[in-house]
Design a protein around this motif. Structure first.
Motif, mmCIF file in Angstrom:
data_model
loop_
_atom_site.group_PDB
_atom_site.id
_atom_site.type_symbol
_atom_site.label_atom_id
_atom_site.label_comp_id
_atom_site.label_asym_id
_atom_site.label_seq_id
_atom_site.Cartn_x
_atom_site.Cartn_y
_atom_site.Cartn_z
ATOM 1 N N MET A 1 79.254 32.041 25.531
ATOM 2 C CA MET A 1 80.364 31.852 24.611
ATOM 3 C C MET A 1 81.458 32.849 24.993
ATOM 4 O O MET A 1 81.252 34.051 24.983
ATOM 5 C CB MET A 1 79.864 32.104 23.184
ATOM 6 N N SER A 2 82.615 32.348 25.361
ATOM 7 C CA SER A 2 83.713 33.249 25.693
ATOM 8 C C SER A 2 84.373 33.744 24.411
ATOM 9 O O SER A 2 84.222 33.163 23.348
ATOM 10 C CB SER A 2 84.736 32.537 26.580
ATOM 11 N N VAL A 3 85.090 34.835 24.539
ATOM 12 C CA VAL A 3 85.696 35.458 23.380
ATOM 13 C C VAL A 3 87.201 35.573 23.584
ATOM 14 O O VAL A 3 87.664 35.959 24.648
ATOM 15 C CB VAL A 3 85.085 36.870 23.162
ATOM 16 N N VAL A 20 87.305 36.944 18.747
ATOM 17 C CA VAL A 20 87.078 35.609 18.203
ATOM 18 C C VAL A 20 86.221 34.793 19.167
ATOM 19 O O VAL A 20 86.627 34.555 20.297
ATOM 20 C CB VAL A 20 88.436 34.882 17.992
ATOM 21 N N PRO A 21 85.027 34.364 18.719
ATOM 22 C CA PRO A 21 84.212 33.487 19.573
ATOM 23 C C PRO A 21 84.932 32.165 19.826
ATOM 24 O O PRO A 21 85.661 31.676 18.964
ATOM 25 C CB PRO A 21 82.947 33.249 18.752
ATOM 26 N N GLY A 80 77.146 32.510 14.488
ATOM 27 C CA GLY A 80 77.904 33.241 15.504
ATOM 28 C C GLY A 80 79.192 33.839 14.953
ATOM 29 O O GLY A 80 79.568 34.972 15.283
ATOM 30 N N LEU A 81 79.875 33.092 14.085
ATOM 31 C CA LEU A 81 81.106 33.605 13.470
ATOM 32 C C LEU A 81 80.807 34.727 12.480
ATOM 33 O O LEU A 81 81.516 35.734 12.436
ATOM 34 C CB LEU A 81 81.861 32.477 12.770
ATOM 35 N N ALA A 82 79.746 34.559 11.682
ATOM 36 C CA ALA A 82 79.379 35.604 10.724
ATOM 37 C C ALA A 82 79.028 36.896 11.454
ATOM 38 O O ALA A 82 79.436 37.994 11.039
ATOM 39 C CB ALA A 82 78.223 35.133 9.847
ATOM 40 N N VAL A 99 80.199 40.470 4.337
ATOM 41 C CA VAL A 99 80.026 39.134 4.900
ATOM 42 C C VAL A 99 78.790 38.471 4.307
ATOM 43 O O VAL A 99 77.693 39.031 4.358
ATOM 44 C CB VAL A 99 79.896 39.186 6.436
ATOM 45 N N ALA A 100 78.976 37.283 3.738
ATOM 46 C CA ALA A 100 77.868 36.457 3.252
ATOM 47 C C ALA A 100 77.725 35.282 4.211
ATOM 48 O O ALA A 100 78.639 34.463 4.326
ATOM 49 C CB ALA A 100 78.155 35.961 1.842
ATOM 50 N N ARG A 101 76.599 35.223 4.937
ATOM 51 C CA ARG A 101 76.380 34.092 5.838
ATOM 52 C C ARG A 101 75.754 32.975 5.017
ATOM 53 O O ARG A 101 74.558 32.968 4.741
ATOM 54 C CB ARG A 101 75.487 34.458 7.015
#
Length: 189
Positions: A1-3, A20-21, A80-82, A99-101
């Motif tokens: 996954m690039s960022v 940012v993923p 992945g975003l969390a 953060v709530a996943r």
């Protein structure tokens, strides 16, 4: 996954980078729109309790923290975003961010606490504006005179609660955005 990277526009974290993923459907709010929004919010963001639903990159909530928000709860279901959001908050030394996943609709079934400022920017493919707005309004998630930011595809039509009064709006490319002020149904509130 690039960022990739986006930057914080103003406040104490100004020019800090948010990693940012690169994920399909991820659509960070542009610098121009964030700058406009936070110019509108300047008198109210300091000390505000904020909710960044469908947080994605967390750019809106991180911008609020940078500009003096008391706290921001980020809700993001994609693991992945969390994880990236947690890492960005740690790197930026932003302990007032939590953060709530979780899925936003499921999270809104929990114990409500009122927020002063809510960012409502779901993935466009979900078409979740009306349902989420109703959950926020009916579930006790909004302070009596809360501010609600809504971002949607240009031309999208959906119902919002009658207590949400339009304050400001704009468009950028294929995106429409608006800031609403909640007015309690009970005029004595």
């Amino acid at each position: 996954m690039s960022v990739g990277r986006i930057r914080v526009i103003g406040g104490t974290l100004r020019n800090s980078r948010i990693e940012v993923p690169d994920l399909p459907g991820l659509r960070p709010t542009t610098d121009r729109v964030r700058e406009t929004l936070f110019n509108w919010l300047q008198p109210v963001v300091e000390g505000a309790r904020c909710l960044d639903l469908y947080a994605g990159t967390g750019a809106l909530g991180i911008e609020a923290l940078s500009r003096g928000a008391a706290s921001v709860t980020f809700v993001e279901r994609e693991p992945g975003l969390a994880a990236a959001l947690k890492a960005n908050l740690a790197r930026l030394k932003a302990p007032a961010g939590d953060v709530a996943r979780d899925d936003a609709a499921r999270w809104l079934q929990g114990s409500a606490r009122p927020f002063d400022l809510v960012f409502l920017d779901p993935p466009f493919a979900l078409d979740a504006w009306a349902d989420t707005a109703r959950r926020l309004e009916d579930g006790g998630w909004l302070a009596p005179r809360a501010w609600i930011y809504v971002e949607a595809p240009r031309g999208a039509v959906f119902d919002l609660p009658d207590t949400w009064l339009p304050h400001r709006q704009g468009q950028a490319g294929d995106v429409a955005y608006a800031l609403y002020r909640r007015t309690p149904a009970d005029p004595l509130s």
